[in-house]
Design an enzyme around this catalytic site. Sequence first.
Site, PDB file in Angstrom:
ATOM      1  CG  ASP A  33       0.456  21.160  68.542  1.00  0.00           C
ATOM      2  OD1 ASP A  33       0.745  22.370  68.444  1.00  0.00           O
ATOM      3  OD2 ASP A  33      -0.592  20.748  69.087  1.00  0.00           O
TER       4      ASP A  33
ATOM      5  CE1 TYR B 209      -2.504  31.084  65.814  1.00  0.00           C
ATOM      6  CE2 TYR B 209      -3.660  30.593  67.849  1.00  0.00           C
ATOM      7  CZ  TYR B 209      -2.520  30.534  67.080  1.00  0.00           C
ATOM      8  OH  TYR B 209      -1.411  29.924  67.597  1.00  0.00           O
TER       9      TYR B 209
ATOM     10  CD  GLU C  45      -2.889  31.416  71.983  1.00  0.00           C
ATOM     11  OE1 GLU C  45      -2.497  30.345  71.481  1.00  0.00           O
ATOM     12  OE2 GLU C  45      -2.937  32.489  71.362  1.00  0.00           O
TER      13      GLU C  45
END
Lengths: 255, 393
Positions: free
Chosen positions: A56, A171, A45
């Site tokens: 993040d 995911y 990725e």
Amino acid sequence: MNRIKTLFKEKKDILSIYYTAGYPNLGDTVAIAEELERCGADLLEIGFPYSDPVADGPVIQASSKQALDNGMDLKLLFEQLKDLRKTVSIPVLLMGYVNPMLQFGVENFCKACAEVGVDGCIVPDLPMVEYEDLYAPIFEANGISNIFLVTPQTSPDRIRKIDGLSNGFIYLLSSSATTGQHLNVSEDTEAYFSRIEALKLNNPTIIGFGISSRETFDKACKYAKGAIVGSAFVKSLKADDLQLSIQSFMKTFRP
Amino acid sequence: MSYFVNEKGYYGDFGGAYIPEMLYPNVEELRQNYLKIIDDADFQKEFHQLLKDYVGRPSPLYLAKRLSKKYNANIFLKREDLNHTGAHKINNTIGQILLAERLGKKRIIAETGAGQHGVATATVCALRGLECVVYMGEIDIERQAPNVARMKMLGAKVVPATSGSKTLKDATNEAMRDWINNPVDTHYIIGSVVGPHPYPDMVAIFQSIISEETKKQLIEQTGNDQPDYVLACVGGGSNAMGMFYHFIDDENVKLIAVEAAGKGVDSGFSAATTTLGKEGVLHGSRSILMQTHDGQVVEPHSVSAGLDYPGIGPQHAHLFKTGRGKYVSITDDESLQAGLLLTQMEGIIPAIESAHALAYLEKMTFTGAENVVICLSGRGDKDMDTYMKYFGL
Ligand SMILES: Cc1ncc(COP(=O)(O)O)c(C=O)c1O
């Protein structure tokens, strides 16, 4: 059959590695991919950096900022990936936020992915409805898989909907968290993973966010087809000794 | 044409909810419940009671006589500066805390720029006994020290945002990260008409009390609820949306939104979003934002922390694009001069944010008959340091 489907058919305990394009040095993007494949990674990725990465944690925030300061943008990234498929054969996804993709143009983005041999993308802040209404035909026409995230709070109905729109894998987030936290498999997490298994989805799942060690990787592989290592890998990269830093990181996962 | 949100969460081309899956359950819970809760009679009663007895509403609509004479028009100031805590921000935090309680939330987070929204949030958390965490850019913590002290005294934890430009945009990122990591018991009180749907609509509804009162007050004072012009400053755009709200469908009322030009729109140090920005996605909605060719958000600049933001709310983007609103900008210098002028002509020290709206009067021409309403969004106490340094007081 495409590279993602083949991988999930043929392998288990899939090791996926995330890193940020243009970090630590602007020109490292492809070299890192090559070294990771040599060291046994199954899936890559590659993050395209964004100035405001809200999903993040500190490590990927810092690598994104450094990459932008180094001069990375999507145009350059696709140039760097031009000959990717001459040296890298494992599936490659691009991961990033929706605004850079919108400014590049979704159609241009998907076409460029197809041209260089990128197999899919993960865009956490691209909403499912907008994807379904506006972009799915463009992704499909170019053979690009869109990978969706699922958290312990995602309802079963929504997971089914996501499964229907997915074409590759799903995911699974171990918990609702920003990247770089530590996986903590509690009873709740186990119950959540079992709940997902019981849904018998069409797409395979891999677990991400919080996988930082061999131990957490092995744990995650008990519940899914594989797991994704991101922040821990990015943190281990050494600008002045890239190859060695990758090799020593990968040794724990693929001895 | 509709200037309000549609059932998909859009205003024309703008709006939506561009959020990662981690935030989806929270935002969806809000979306499904906000109108139901707000429309409930019990909620309305409690909201209006608190606005009256605790905030001190209605805020006066004050005809500024000396200012009117200077500019040759009837200049009315909507005195949001007289609200408890000193700005319009508390209208929204009262509404959202009551909503958070009804959703069973125990912990409140917020972002703040000037500190006004942080103070307004810390205040309602103290009022209701809820835990409060406020994210604030490191630079803003320095330039708005009195508000940091107030938040701490009110029992809030103030967490510095140290990434990016270390101002409002980065504080917003940190608050969103907090919400991702605390998905169940936490409510995020966004301080402006930005963020994913339903925030822009919800905050606008809570702030719409400003124009609701203004209309009644105009009838009493002028016999006509339709002024010629309505002006307000725009950071994210909440005081402006509250000031515009009940005038939006009155097409003969001209709406003027004043952005911060910083050191000048071409100086590279500006926050004039509609002039410098392009369409894109920031903080969960499609709107207009300042960005590079590659979609990286550009760091804004304004002397006023509350306007130091690279985007505007999606409803503003829609008013701008359709031409319903006129979007203009005022520099740091012009705003500070306007702040001093109001102080010396009317005995009111305005927040530097609000002074941007006042400064635009200099660029308008009047015949003497026009009624002009300006939203005086906040008071200048928090800005004394900046004023004193600038004017060498
Ligand atoms: C007094 C005052 N006015 C205006 C603003 C700008 O916010 P908005 O555009 O949401 O009204 C702020 C923000 O902190 C403020 O404190």
